[in-house]
Design a protein around this motif. Structure first.
Motif, PDB file in Angstrom:
ATOM      1  N   TYR A   3      37.417  29.280  26.163  1.00  0.00           N
ATOM      2  CA  TYR A   3      37.896  30.604  25.750  1.00  0.00           C
ATOM      3  C   TYR A   3      37.159  31.716  26.492  1.00  0.00           C
ATOM      4  CZ  TYR A   3      39.237  34.497  22.733  1.00  0.00           C
ATOM      5  OH  TYR A   3      39.720  35.693  22.254  1.00  0.00           O
ATOM      6  N   GLY A   4      35.872  31.536  26.714  1.00  0.00           N
ATOM      7  CA  GLY A   4      35.091  32.543  27.431  1.00  0.00           C
ATOM      8  C   GLY A   4      35.608  32.782  28.842  1.00  0.00           C
ATOM      9  N   LYS A   5      36.106  31.735  29.479  1.00  0.00           N
ATOM     10  CA  LYS A   5      36.677  31.893  30.818  1.00  0.00           C
ATOM     11  C   LYS A   5      38.002  32.652  30.765  1.00  0.00           C
ATOM     12  CE  LYS A   5      34.561  28.149  33.491  1.00  0.00           C
ATOM     13  NZ  LYS A   5      34.040  29.040  34.543  1.00  0.00           N
ATOM     14  N   LEU A   6      38.761  32.451  29.711  1.00  0.00           N
ATOM     15  CA  LEU A   6      39.985  33.235  29.552  1.00  0.00           C
ATOM     16  C   LEU A   6      39.643  34.708  29.356  1.00  0.00           C
ATOM     17  CD1 LEU A   6      42.220  30.981  27.266  1.00  0.00           C
ATOM     18  CD2 LEU A   6      42.805  31.800  29.561  1.00  0.00           C
ATOM     19  N   GLN A   7      38.583  34.980  28.616  1.00  0.00           N
ATOM     20  CA  GLN A   7      38.143  36.359  28.450  1.00  0.00           C
ATOM     21  C   GLN A   7      37.740  36.961  29.801  1.00  0.00           C
ATOM     22  OE1 GLN A   7      35.135  35.638  25.200  1.00  0.00           O
ATOM     23  NE2 GLN A   7      36.146  37.433  24.321  1.00  0.00           N
ATOM     24  N   LYS A   8      36.999  36.182  30.586  1.00  0.00           N
ATOM     25  CA  LYS A   8      36.573  36.684  31.885  1.00  0.00           C
ATOM     26  C   LYS A   8      37.773  36.905  32.799  1.00  0.00           C
ATOM     27  CE  LYS A   8      33.074  36.093  35.457  1.00  0.00           C
ATOM     28  NZ  LYS A   8      31.934  35.277  35.950  1.00  0.00           N
ATOM     29  N   PHE A   9      38.787  36.032  32.688  1.00  0.00           N
ATOM     30  CA  PHE A   9      39.999  36.217  33.477  1.00  0.00           C
ATOM     31  C   PHE A   9      40.670  37.543  33.126  1.00  0.00           C
ATOM     32  CE2 PHE A   9      44.691  35.580  33.739  1.00  0.00           C
ATOM     33  CZ  PHE A   9      44.787  35.652  35.125  1.00  0.00           C
ATOM     34  N   ALA A  10      40.717  37.873  31.836  1.00  0.00           N
ATOM     35  CA  ALA A  10      41.311  39.147  31.423  1.00  0.00           C
ATOM     36  C   ALA A  10      40.551  40.322  32.034  1.00  0.00           C
ATOM     37  CB  ALA A  10      41.314  39.248  29.901  1.00  0.00           C
ATOM     38  N   VAL A  11      39.231  40.229  32.061  1.00  0.00           N
ATOM     39  CA  VAL A  11      38.411  41.296  32.635  1.00  0.00           C
ATOM     40  C   VAL A  11      38.653  41.418  34.141  1.00  0.00           C
ATOM     41  CG1 VAL A  11      36.042  42.042  33.098  1.00  0.00           C
ATOM     42  CG2 VAL A  11      36.648  41.120  30.844  1.00  0.00           C
ATOM     43  N   VAL A  12      38.675  40.290  34.825  1.00  0.00           N
ATOM     44  CA  VAL A  12      38.919  40.287  36.275  1.00  0.00           C
ATOM     45  C   VAL A  12      40.318  40.825  36.579  1.00  0.00           C
ATOM     46  CG1 VAL A  12      39.266  38.784  38.281  1.00  0.00           C
ATOM     47  CG2 VAL A  12      37.276  38.445  36.788  1.00  0.00           C
ATOM     48  N   LEU A  13      41.297  40.367  35.824  1.00  0.00           N
ATOM     49  CA  LEU A  13      42.686  40.764  36.035  1.00  0.00           C
ATOM     50  C   LEU A  13      42.846  42.277  35.919  1.00  0.00           C
ATOM     51  CD1 LEU A  13      45.666  39.866  36.366  1.00  0.00           C
ATOM     52  CD2 LEU A  13      45.773  39.678  33.874  1.00  0.00           C
ATOM     53  N   MET A  14      42.163  42.888  34.980  1.00  0.00           N
ATOM     54  CA  MET A  14      42.339  44.319  34.733  1.00  0.00           C
ATOM     55  C   MET A  14      41.272  45.185  35.384  1.00  0.00           C
ATOM     56  SD  MET A  14      43.701  44.385  30.816  1.00  0.00           S
ATOM     57  CE  MET A  14      45.172  43.446  30.355  1.00  0.00           C
ATOM     58  N   GLY A  15      40.390  44.551  36.144  1.00  0.00           N
ATOM     59  CA  GLY A  15      39.286  45.301  36.744  1.00  0.00           C
ATOM     60  C   GLY A  15      39.734  46.473  37.594  1.00  0.00           C
ATOM     61  N   ASP A  16      40.695  46.260  38.480  1.00  0.00           N
ATOM     62  CA  ASP A  16      41.134  47.327  39.385  1.00  0.00           C
ATOM     63  C   ASP A  16      41.819  48.462  38.643  1.00  0.00           C
ATOM     64  OD1 ASP A  16      40.115  45.953  41.534  1.00  0.00           O
ATOM     65  OD2 ASP A  16      42.046  45.144  42.198  1.00  0.00           O
ATOM     66  N   ILE A  17      42.685  48.126  37.706  1.00  0.00           N
ATOM     67  CA  ILE A  17      43.427  49.175  37.010  1.00  0.00           C
ATOM     68  C   ILE A  17      42.512  49.974  36.085  1.00  0.00           C
ATOM     69  CG2 ILE A  17      44.227  47.711  35.098  1.00  0.00           C
ATOM     70  CD1 ILE A  17      46.129  50.618  36.850  1.00  0.00           C
ATOM     71  N   VAL A  18      41.501  49.326  35.518  1.00  0.00           N
ATOM     72  CA  VAL A  18      40.542  50.056  34.693  1.00  0.00           C
ATOM     73  C   VAL A  18      39.835  51.119  35.533  1.00  0.00           C
ATOM     74  CG1 VAL A  18      38.340  49.870  33.457  1.00  0.00           C
ATOM     75  CG2 VAL A  18      40.182  48.265  32.958  1.00  0.00           C
ATOM     76  N   LYS A  19      39.448  50.750  36.744  1.00  0.00           N
ATOM     77  CA  LYS A  19      38.788  51.715  37.640  1.00  0.00           C
ATOM     78  C   LYS A  19      39.735  52.832  38.046  1.00  0.00           C
ATOM     79  CE  LYS A  19      35.561  48.295  39.519  1.00  0.00           C
ATOM     80  NZ  LYS A  19      35.226  47.451  40.688  1.00  0.00           N
ATOM     81  N   LYS A  20      40.995  52.490  38.282  1.00  0.00           N
ATOM     82  CA  LYS A  20      41.963  53.499  38.721  1.00  0.00           C
ATOM     83  C   LYS A  20      42.245  54.528  37.640  1.00  0.00           C
ATOM     84  CE  LYS A  20      44.431  50.646  42.115  1.00  0.00           C
ATOM     85  NZ  LYS A  20      45.676  49.884  42.388  1.00  0.00           N
ATOM     86  N   VAL A  21      42.491  54.062  36.420  1.00  0.00           N
ATOM     87  CA  VAL A  21      42.842  55.022  35.358  1.00  0.00           C
ATOM     88  C   VAL A  21      41.616  55.766  34.846  1.00  0.00           C
ATOM     89  CG1 VAL A  21      44.875  53.719  34.661  1.00  0.00           C
ATOM     90  CG2 VAL A  21      42.713  53.288  33.491  1.00  0.00           C
ATOM     91  N   GLY A  22      40.439  55.111  34.861  1.00  0.00           N
ATOM     92  CA  GLY A  22      39.227  55.738  34.372  1.00  0.00           C
ATOM     93  C   GLY A  22      39.321  56.148  32.913  1.00  0.00           C
ATOM     94  N   TRP A  23      38.312  56.879  32.463  1.00  0.00           N
ATOM     95  CA  TRP A  23      38.250  57.315  31.071  1.00  0.00           C
ATOM     96  C   TRP A  23      38.920  58.666  30.857  1.00  0.00           C
ATOM     97  CZ3 TRP A  23      36.441  54.826  26.726  1.00  0.00           C
ATOM     98  CH2 TRP A  23      35.742  53.628  26.919  1.00  0.00           C
TER      99      TRP A  23
END
Length: 305
Positions: free
Chosen positions: A65-85
């Motif tokens: 399950y922890g690897k699935l969590q990490k996959f979610a983080v990796v998958l959304m890494g770029d878009i999180v940076k693009k949209v920012g806070w």
């Protein structure tokens, strides 16, 4: 991707639906999802986050399950940076919806930078947060923190004047990871602290919380007579609670346990919800039995996990 947003949404949605039905492997669906790292459309991300959430709920008790969590983080890494806070002039019109979605998923699943930022923002006071980011921040600090953070969000629930704000806080409290905090929240569900029409938020959120699903189901069983009495005049609410508290499971043993409990305990108005929940549990069990090994192999072979 050269496909339009509707087609991009459909490609991944179809892949996950076919995986649930046993027509393609879940690892293939995850591999397709991995191609969406550069996606910027809110509707696509909203659907993809739901698809990934279904997998994570089904795989919640698995060691990977922890690897699935990490996959979610990796998958959304770029878009999180693009949209920012913070919102930006001229940004796409749906980014105010996209921002809390991806920040919330990343932060709750282990993005330490996002979690630290959420904590810092919460420490400045919940009322300093923009309304669209509040649930994301509340849920991140509760899921990654301890008693202090739980009490911060509980304070919002107790003191906010608007019902919408109290519901945001209540839903976020269901992301707690420590058993004592989960038990505190569950106790609130029957002691009058929470409006009866809002109790289902507690069980719904805990059901999708790896640390809370089994605890909330046990609590429901142990306090069934009290819960039945609470919802004697609102049976549709009882049906929602029962379905949300049980549909998260993914084993034949859990299906048998749920079925046996409701064979011996009346659930007026919730009979159909119980049958639907049993169907979901057994479907999830079949999905997991079918694809657990291939998903594990795929996760182990992913270069970024």
């Amino acid at each position: 991707m050269s496909l339009g947003s509707v087609d991009r949404l459909s490609v991944q949605a179809d892949a996950f639906q076919l995986a649930k039905a046993g027509k393609v492997s879940t690892s293939s669906a995850l591999a397709i999802a991995d191609k969406y790292r550069s996606e910027e459309d809110y509707t696509v991300w909203a659907d993809l986050a739901g698809s990934l959430g279904d997998v994570m709920t089904c795989w919640a008790e698995q060691d990977n399950y922890g690897k699935l969590q990490k996959f979610a983080v990796v998958l959304m890494g770029d878009i999180v940076k693009k949209v920012g806070w913070e919102g930006k002039p001229g940004e796409p019109p749906l980014w105010p919806l996209l921002r809390p979605l991806v920040i919330g998923v990343a932060g709750r699943n282990g993005d330490s930078a996002v979690a630290a930022d959420a904590k810092a923002r919460m420490d400045k006071g919940w009322d300093t947060l923009s309304a669209d980011l509040r649930f994301a921040v509340y849920s991140i600090v509760v899921s990654t923190g301890g008693e202090k953070e739980f009490d911060q969000v509980l304070d919002v629930f107790k003191k906010a004047s608007m019902a919408e704000e109290r519901v945001r806080a209540l839903r976020a409290l269901g992301y707690a990871k420590e058993e004592k905090l989960i038990q505190r929240l569950l106790a609130m569900s029957i002691d009058g602290s929470i409006r009866s029409q809002d109790v289902f938020y507690v069980f719904g959120t805990l059901a999708n919380n790896r640390a809370g699903a089994a605890l909330s189901w046990k609590f429901l069983q142990d306090n069934w007579s009290t819960i039945i009495e609470m919802f004697a005049s609102g049976q549709f609410l009882l049906a929602r609670i029962v379905k949300s508290a049980t549909s998260c499971f993914a084993s034949q043993a859990r299906a048998a346990e749920v079925e046996a409990f409701f064979k011996d305990h009346e659930a007026p108005g919730a009979e159909r919800a119980i049958q639907q929940a049993l169907e979901v549990i057994r479907s999830n069990a079949g999905w997991l039995e079918r694809d657990a090994a291939s998903v594990d192999e795929w996760l182990k072979g992913h270069k970024d996990l």
